[in-house]
Write a protein that holds these residues in place. Structure first.
Motif, short mmCIF file in Angstrom:
data_model
loop_
_atom_site.label_atom_id
_atom_site.label_comp_id
_atom_site.label_asym_id
_atom_site.label_seq_id
_atom_site.Cartn_x
_atom_site.Cartn_y
_atom_site.Cartn_z
N LEU A 1 0.84 -1.21 0.00
CA LEU A 1 0.00 0.00 0.00
C LEU A 1 0.87 1.26 0.00
O LEU A 1 0.64 2.21 -0.74
N HIS A 2 1.93 1.22 0.82
CA HIS A 2 2.85 2.36 0.93
C HIS A 2 3.52 2.63 -0.42
O HIS A 2 3.60 3.78 -0.86
N ILE A 3 3.94 1.55 -1.11
CA ILE A 3 4.60 1.73 -2.42
C ILE A 3 3.60 2.31 -3.42
O ILE A 3 3.94 3.20 -4.21
N ALA A 4 2.34 1.83 -3.34
CA ALA A 4 1.33 2.35 -4.27
C ALA A 4 1.09 3.84 -4.01
O ALA A 4 1.03 4.64 -4.95
N VAL A 5 1.00 4.22 -2.72
CA VAL A 5 0.73 5.63 -2.38
C VAL A 5 1.89 6.52 -2.80
O VAL A 5 1.72 7.62 -3.32
N LYS A 6 3.12 6.02 -2.59
CA LYS A 6 4.31 6.84 -2.88
C LYS A 6 4.83 6.63 -4.29
O LYS A 6 5.90 7.15 -4.62
N ALA A 7 4.09 5.88 -5.12
CA ALA A 7 4.60 5.52 -6.46
C ALA A 7 5.13 6.73 -7.25
O ALA A 7 6.23 6.65 -7.82
N PRO A 8 4.40 7.87 -7.29
CA PRO A 8 4.93 8.98 -8.09
C PRO A 8 6.29 9.47 -7.56
O PRO A 8 7.22 9.71 -8.34
N GLU A 9 6.43 9.56 -6.22
CA GLU A 9 7.72 10.02 -5.66
C GLU A 9 8.81 8.97 -5.89
O GLU A 9 9.94 9.30 -6.22
N ILE A 10 8.44 7.68 -5.74
CA ILE A 10 9.42 6.61 -5.95
C ILE A 10 9.91 6.66 -7.39
O ILE A 10 11.12 6.62 -7.65
N ALA A 11 8.98 6.81 -8.34
CA ALA A 11 9.36 6.84 -9.76
C ALA A 11 10.27 8.04 -10.03
O ALA A 11 11.27 7.92 -10.75
N ALA A 12 9.97 9.19 -9.41
CA ALA A 12 10.77 10.40 -9.67
C ALA A 12 12.18 10.30 -9.10
O ALA A 12 13.09 10.97 -9.55
N HIS A 13 12.37 9.45 -8.08
CA HIS A 13 13.67 9.40 -7.40
C HIS A 13 14.35 8.05 -7.54
O HIS A 13 15.29 7.75 -6.82
N TRP A 14 13.85 7.20 -8.44
CA TRP A 14 14.36 5.83 -8.53
C TRP A 14 15.76 5.78 -9.13
O TRP A 14 16.66 5.11 -8.62
N GLY A 15 15.98 6.52 -10.23
CA GLY A 15 17.25 6.45 -10.96
C GLY A 15 18.38 7.17 -10.23
O GLY A 15 18.21 7.62 -9.09
N ARG A 16 19.51 7.28 -10.92
CA ARG A 16 20.67 7.96 -10.31
C ARG A 16 20.39 9.43 -10.07
O ARG A 16 20.89 10.03 -9.16
N ARG A 17 19.59 10.02 -10.99
CA ARG A 17 19.23 11.43 -10.83
C ARG A 17 17.74 11.53 -10.59
O ARG A 17 16.96 10.87 -11.27
N SER A 18 17.37 12.40 -9.65
CA SER A 18 15.95 12.61 -9.41
C SER A 18 15.39 13.38 -10.60
O SER A 18 16.04 14.26 -11.13
N SER A 19 14.17 13.01 -11.00
CA SER A 19 13.57 13.75 -12.12
C SER A 19 12.61 14.81 -11.58
O SER A 19 12.31 14.84 -10.40
#
Ligand code: HEM
Length: 286
Positions: A166-184
């Motif tokens: 549930l936490h991953i689903a809620v934070k998905a947009p932030e997780i996706a933005a910060h997943w790679g080497r550079r934050s988008s």
């Protein structure tokens, strides 16, 4: 001669606003970086915990299909379970440190959606802390609670797993933005933060490494020399297996063994004494 004490400014009347946190590492990039490893540790711990549970308490439809080989399989899955559980303690502490300012966000509740989100985070933190703490106390066989460990540990594992998803689903947009080497996106942080974060992650990795190295020897015998913190040791006992409890600690006595019976349930139930067992042909399985 008279001295005048310096005047201190009067303390401001206490305001309800909590302090602001400015530390560069209390950010979504750090939460994502540590969260990734925490997610992996919890996933492995959950999967290996399920293996252990269903091997010991198989449902009827599965009982005849569960593999009994390789003989070291259970040692591997239990070793991984304890190792990832102990590593998760370090990772959880770092993760909670990285996000704790968000727990004091003001106002505490902005809408019904926000209230539900906070409730899910409360459940996640409470269940994760409970699970790791009770697991840790279990390996040292200390049970300062009134409930039975195994069923509660099993039930709370599902709550942790569900609340992480549930936490991953809620934070998905932030997780996706910060997943790679550079934050988008627009959330790029100053270069010093990246250096600090690298140091934090390296320190966390080193702490996880030390905890793993000093405990994993209880299951992974080549590293048994480094087995400093784990309560079990593969050399205790005749079979080179890390035992939970020695016979003496479990209260198994000479007198008790005389009346002991192994009762085999099934369509043709029967009982065996220890002498019956000892008289049977033996075979070794590697
Ligand atoms: C047991 C596992 C975990 C616990 C206990 C945990 C705990 C928390 C807490 C308490 C917060 C702050 C609450 C809030 O923002 O409302 C948070 C935020 C966050 N978590 Fe987790 N988390 C876990 C796993 C994960 C995983 C697997 C990921 C994915 C990589 C992740 C990514 C994030 C992100 C991106 C934030 C937002 C941080 C920010 O915006 O500053 N977490 N977590």
């Amino acid at each position: 001669m008279t001295f005048r004490l310096p005047r201190h400014p009067r303390p401001a009347r206490s305001s309800l606003r909590p302090p602001t946190f400015t530390g560069g590492l209390h950010d979504a990039r750090t939460a994502t970086a540590v969260g990734r490893w925490l997610g992996v540790a919890f996933a492995v711990c959950f999967a290996t915990g399920l293996v252990s549970h269903y091997l010991q308490h198989p449902p009827d439809w599965l009982a005849d299909h569960l593999p009994t080989r390789p003989s070291w399989g259970y040692r591997l899955t239990q070793g991984l379970h304890v190792a990832t559980g102990l590593a998760a303690i370090v990772l959880l502490l770092v993760k909670l440190w990285a996000v704790y300012p968000r727990l004091f966000a003001w106002p505490p509740v902005r809408s019904l959606r926000h209230a539900l989100e906070r409730l899910s985070v409360a459940l996640l933190v409470a269940s994760a802390v409970f699970q790791l703490l009770t697991g840790l106390l279990n390996i040292v066989e200390w049970y300062p609670w009134p409930f039975s460990f195994v069923p509660v540990h099993f039930a709370v594992a599902w709550i942790v797993a569900g609340s992480i998803l549930l936490h991953i689903a809620v934070k998905a947009p932030e997780i996706a933005a910060h997943w790679g080497r550079r934050s988008s996106g627009t959330l790029e942080l100053p270069a010093e933060s990246a250096v600090d974060r690298r140091s934090l992650l390296l320190g966390t990795g080193a702490a996880v490494g030390v905890v793993t190295l000093t405990t994993v020897g209880q299951s992974f015998t080549p590293l048994k020399t480094f087995d400093l913190l784990a309560p079990r040791h593969p050399d205790h006992g005749p079979q080179g297996l890390p035992v939970n409890r020695t016979a003496a600690a479990a209260g198994v006595s000479e007198r008790g063994l005389r009346t002991w019976r192994l009762e085999v349930a099934g369509p043709r139930p029967y009982a065996l004494t220890l002498d019956d067992l000892l008289a049977m042909p033996r075979s070794a399985v590697r």
